[in-house]
Structure formats: C-alpha cells, structure tokens
Design a protein around this motif. Sequence first.
Motif, short mmCIF file in Angstrom:
data_model
loop_
_atom_site.label_atom_id
_atom_site.label_comp_id
_atom_site.label_asym_id
_atom_site.label_seq_id
_atom_site.Cartn_x
_atom_site.Cartn_y
_atom_site.Cartn_z
N ARG A 105 -9.48 10.27 12.58
CA ARG A 105 -10.04 9.08 13.26
C ARG A 105 -8.91 8.30 13.94
N LYS A 106 -9.30 7.31 14.75
CA LYS A 106 -8.30 6.52 15.46
C LYS A 106 -7.62 5.48 14.58
N LEU A 107 -8.33 5.02 13.54
CA LEU A 107 -7.77 3.95 12.71
C LEU A 107 -8.22 4.09 11.27
N ILE A 108 -7.26 3.90 10.36
CA ILE A 108 -7.54 3.73 8.94
C ILE A 108 -7.37 2.24 8.65
N LEU A 109 -8.43 1.58 8.20
CA LEU A 109 -8.38 0.15 7.91
C LEU A 109 -8.56 -0.05 6.41
N VAL A 110 -7.51 -0.60 5.76
CA VAL A 110 -7.58 -0.93 4.34
C VAL A 110 -7.58 -2.45 4.25
N SER A 111 -8.75 -3.01 4.00
CA SER A 111 -8.93 -4.46 4.06
C SER A 111 -9.48 -4.96 2.73
N ALA A 112 -8.70 -5.81 2.06
CA ALA A 112 -9.10 -6.35 0.76
C ALA A 112 -8.22 -7.56 0.45
N PRO A 113 -8.70 -8.46 -0.42
CA PRO A 113 -7.87 -9.61 -0.81
C PRO A 113 -6.59 -9.17 -1.52
N ALA A 114 -5.73 -10.13 -1.77
CA ALA A 114 -4.46 -9.85 -2.45
C ALA A 114 -4.72 -9.28 -3.84
N GLY A 115 -3.86 -8.34 -4.24
CA GLY A 115 -3.91 -7.85 -5.61
C GLY A 115 -4.82 -6.66 -5.84
N TYR A 116 -5.34 -6.04 -4.78
CA TYR A 116 -6.23 -4.89 -4.94
C TYR A 116 -5.52 -3.55 -4.75
N GLY A 117 -4.20 -3.56 -4.60
CA GLY A 117 -3.45 -2.31 -4.58
C GLY A 117 -3.49 -1.56 -3.26
N LYS A 118 -3.60 -2.31 -2.15
CA LYS A 118 -3.66 -1.66 -0.83
C LYS A 118 -2.40 -0.86 -0.55
N THR A 119 -1.25 -1.51 -0.72
CA THR A 119 0.02 -0.85 -0.43
C THR A 119 0.26 0.33 -1.36
N THR A 120 -0.06 0.15 -2.64
CA THR A 120 0.19 1.20 -3.63
C THR A 120 -0.62 2.45 -3.35
N VAL A 121 -1.92 2.28 -3.07
CA VAL A 121 -2.76 3.47 -2.90
C VAL A 121 -2.35 4.24 -1.63
N LEU A 122 -1.97 3.52 -0.59
CA LEU A 122 -1.56 4.22 0.62
C LEU A 122 -0.24 4.95 0.40
N THR A 123 0.68 4.30 -0.30
CA THR A 123 1.98 4.94 -0.59
C THR A 123 1.78 6.17 -1.47
N GLN A 124 0.89 6.07 -2.47
CA GLN A 124 0.58 7.23 -3.32
C GLN A 124 0.07 8.40 -2.47
N TRP A 125 -0.87 8.10 -1.59
CA TRP A 125 -1.49 9.13 -0.74
C TRP A 125 -0.45 9.77 0.18
N SER A 161 -14.28 -3.03 -2.75
CA SER A 161 -15.20 -2.29 -3.61
C SER A 161 -14.70 -0.87 -3.85
N ASP A 162 -14.00 -0.29 -2.87
CA ASP A 162 -13.42 1.04 -3.04
C ASP A 162 -12.17 1.00 -3.91
N LEU A 163 -11.38 -0.06 -3.76
CA LEU A 163 -10.10 -0.16 -4.45
C LEU A 163 -10.24 -0.61 -5.89
N SER A 164 -11.31 -1.35 -6.20
CA SER A 164 -11.48 -1.88 -7.56
C SER A 164 -11.46 -0.78 -8.60
N PHE A 165 -10.82 -1.06 -9.74
CA PHE A 165 -10.78 -0.10 -10.84
C PHE A 165 -12.13 -0.02 -11.54
N ILE A 170 -7.01 -5.27 -9.57
CA ILE A 170 -5.87 -4.55 -10.14
C ILE A 170 -4.75 -5.48 -10.57
N ALA A 171 -4.46 -6.51 -9.77
CA ALA A 171 -3.38 -7.43 -10.14
C ALA A 171 -3.67 -8.11 -11.48
#
Length: 553
Positions: A31-51, A182-186, A219-220
């Motif tokens: 796709r043209k864009l991957i958008l990871v949008s969530a409030p602070a503390g939901y592990g956006k940076t971590t999950v992308l770095t893991q992937w 909702s996707d990032l929540s544990f 997650i935080a």
Amino acid sequence: MLLTKLHIPTLADNLVYRRQLFDKLNEGLSRKLILVSAPAGYGKTTVLTQWIQKNDIPTTWFSIDARDNHPNDFFTFLITSIQTVEENVGKKSLELLKLPGAVGLDYIIELLINDLLKIEKDLLLVLDDFHLINNQQIFKNLSFLLEFKPKHFHVAILTRSDPSLPISRLRSQNELIEIRSSDLSFSENDISELFNKKLDLDIDSKDIKLLEAKIEGWIAGLQLVAVTIQGKKNKSKFIAKLAGDNRYIMDYLIEEVLDIHDKKMRRFLLFTSILEKLNGSLCDAILQIDKSQLLLESLEKNNTFIIPLDNEREWYRYHHLFADLLRKRLIVQHKAEVLELHKRASIWFEKNDIPLLAIEHSLAAEDKEGAMLKINNIIDHLRETSQIATILKFGSLFSEEEIISNKNFGINYAWSLIVSGDLKTGQNYLHQLENGTADKKLLGRIYETYNLLKVFSGDVEAAFDYSQLAINYISDKDIIWKSWAYISNGESHLLRFELDQCIQSLQKASENATKLNNPNLQLVADSNTAYALRLAGRYREAYEICKNLLDTF
C-alpha cells in the motif's frame, strides 16, 4: 543536526511477539501508507521496530520533534534519513534545500522521487511522532510524495492523532493500512505472556483478567505495573487497589516506580526529566555529580522507561509519558531548583556547540538576557539558511521593547515576518529600528530589509531607492549583506528595464558569492544575471551561465 533523530530505536528485552500486527504490517508493504495512530503508551514505536527487525527490512527512521515544522528543516531530515541507507538518493534535493527560495519545494520533491525510482530494492521510511507536525506546506508536499512514490519505497507514519493527509482517499483506494489503539492493546493472552512467560511474575488468570479490565490493554500502564509489582508479597492485593482511569493509574504507578529506587536514583530521574535527550556528561553537569553514564545504563538494564538513541548507548531519552510524569513530580517536589537545572543544561549545550538547545534552556531558566545573547550569536546563520520558523518562534518569546533593543535580532525578525507575509508587523519593527539607530552597518541592513518589504508590497520605486541606500550604507566587509544588496539593486534595475546596470550589480553579487563559496548566493545571482543577459540579447553569455549552474546543481 541531531543525528540521534535518525537512529532506529533499540528494542528492550522481554517483548511480546505480535503475530497479527506483523501480518497486518506485511500487507502495508503493498500500500502507499502504513498509518499507526494511537495515544501515547500503546507501543507504536516498539511494534514497528519489532516488525522491521523480524523481517530485516531496509529502513530509514526520522524521529520528529516540534522544531521540525519548517518545510526545509523537515525535508532536510527526511532526505538525510534516507541517505543513511541509500547515500546517493536526494543529493540534488538536499543541496537545493540549502538554498531557500531558489526553487520551489514541489520541484525538490520531484527530484527526490526520480532518485527513489533508481533504487531496485525495498526501502521503508518511518516518520515517528508525526503528530508534532502542524505545517500545511509539509502536509501538501508529503501528500505529493505519497501519491507519486515508487512502489518499492514504503512510508510508515507513527502518530498520536491522524495527520492532515488524504487519509480518506487512500482508504477508499485500498492504499492504506491502519493500526489503531484497538489493534495495539494487549489482550489477556498478551498480558499473561508478558507477566508470566517473559517476566516470570506468576500472576494467576483471575488477576490477569482484572488487569485487562482495569488498564484496558494500555501497554505503558501494564509496563509500570510490571515494574512496581516485582518483589511484592501480595500481588493480587496490589492489582485490586488499581482504580480509576488511566491518568489516575499512571499517577499512582509513578509513585510506586519512584519508591522502588533509592534517594540518589529518584533525584537523578526527577532532575534529568527536564531534558529531551540525555547522556552521561550532560547529566553530570546538571546534577553536579559523576558516573551518570552508569546510572543511565542501570536504568536501561532494569527497564525503567529509558530508550537508547544510538548503538553506542551514548544518548538516551525517557519514554514520553514517563518524562511527563517525572516533570510534574519535579515541579511539586523541587520547584525552587528547576531554574538552576535549566541554567546548567544551557551552559552544557553551549559548551558542546548545540546552540538551539542552549537557547531553549536559557529561556526555561527565565534568563532572557542570556538567551538573547546566544540568539544573536547565530541569528545571521539562521537567516542565511532561511530558518524562518525558528526566528519567528524566538521573536514570539520576547516583548516588542526587548526585540527593538537588540537591533540585529530585530532586523532579522522583521525580515522573517515580511518573508512569512506579515508585512504590517515587519514594517512596524523596521520603522522603530530605523528611528532608534545611527549605526551605519545596522542602517544598511535595515534598508536592505525595507527593500524586501517594498518588493513584497509592489512599490517598485521605493524598492529601488532602498536598494541604493543599502549599497551605500553596507560595508564591503559585511559581504553577505552587501551581496544581497547588489542582488536587490540588480532586480530593481531590471524592473526599470535598466539592463546594463542590472547586470553590473548582479555580477558583483556573483563575484562575492564565488569568494564566499556560497551556493545560495551563487544560484540566485547567476540565474538572475542569465535572465537579464537573455533580455539584453546576450544569449551566448546567458547560455554559459545556465550550463554552469546545471553542472553545479
């Protein structure tokens, strides 16, 4: 340039594997864009770095801060990040970005896209903390990049709020992958894996279910619970005490985290929370201790919400939420010491040639006089590199009287106001500055800025008069300002169709640019000269200048 902004974050140990998220991110590569949008503390940076690490994807990373809101600054960092993987991409674009106003940003992005087309392998660009961008020009140019980028160049945006990009259109065209809170929540299974398999905390299923209900997969909050629950005899009782919304839970947990550490480490955490980025030497300076590097490494080892920003473990930052909470506690518990901490930080940044952060901490220390001295040391450079947003930001922090009393800053601030379209305010400052000085050098700079004002307002004759005054008043030793005065004078002659005088002035500016090895001046002076020569029928000379410019740029 803080190169730590371009490092892919380092992952902590004991991370939960997120198979469903990784599968969804894999879809994003088509796709043209991957958008990871969530409030602070939901592990956006971590999950992308893991992937990224799992799939070994060639990646460029740009960690954005609020200072990146000028288009030139933003795209300079963006292209520099790409060059960490593909060093030949964007070379011309980057050179042109150093020549503010020489060409339009649209053309610079087109050159970048053409360079990206030459890459044969996949490349991912990650824009982290994109919610800090609010400049409409950046949104416009980034939208253009997304629309016309090659298929093997992928873009991921990590943000706390949806950006002003064509999200709806991309969604309707099936060109968008979205990952939300909702996707990032544990889930209960994720919480159980973290607490029992990764951290070996032996939490029973009833308490896992209670944690999921109270913290709702945030997650935080779960990480803070994990830090504070270790060593507690009655874990179930502790979990049962958690109550209220996330804000109250965080307030409660931060006290628990601080209580785990001894007095020395609590003081270290609170006092260093004033820093966006920290290293051992800087922390030593503000706390007036030594061995801060060991404390930073200890915090990282114990998973205390600290993130290394480079592979050498020199620079770190606190998790954003953790830093915010620490700063609140610092104000409550040590308010009287905060100004002195900022003062020490400012001294360290100045000694280590990081002037913008030195200025910011001087202002935070309420030392406006010291901040203005530091600004005056770099103001000509800020103007010459067209860092208009930075100059305007500084100007907004001082009163009109303070700006007028610091005349060189006042001139550059007036120039920035005019360039940004606020002609009325810029003229007001110029009028006061002109009436308040007899210094010939400053008057020359004022007249050159007046020329710009009159050009923008369409008063050709007044612009010509001020360009003449600028040439007469500005010393040959003030070579950059003198060169711009020659360019202004040449352009004014051109508007009067006095081509010989126009060419003479522009050639003087070009000679100065050559002496200075200043590509911005060279491009503006020579392109204007070539245009005037063409109008004068001197086609061969115009051609040679244009050919040289194309070879250079």
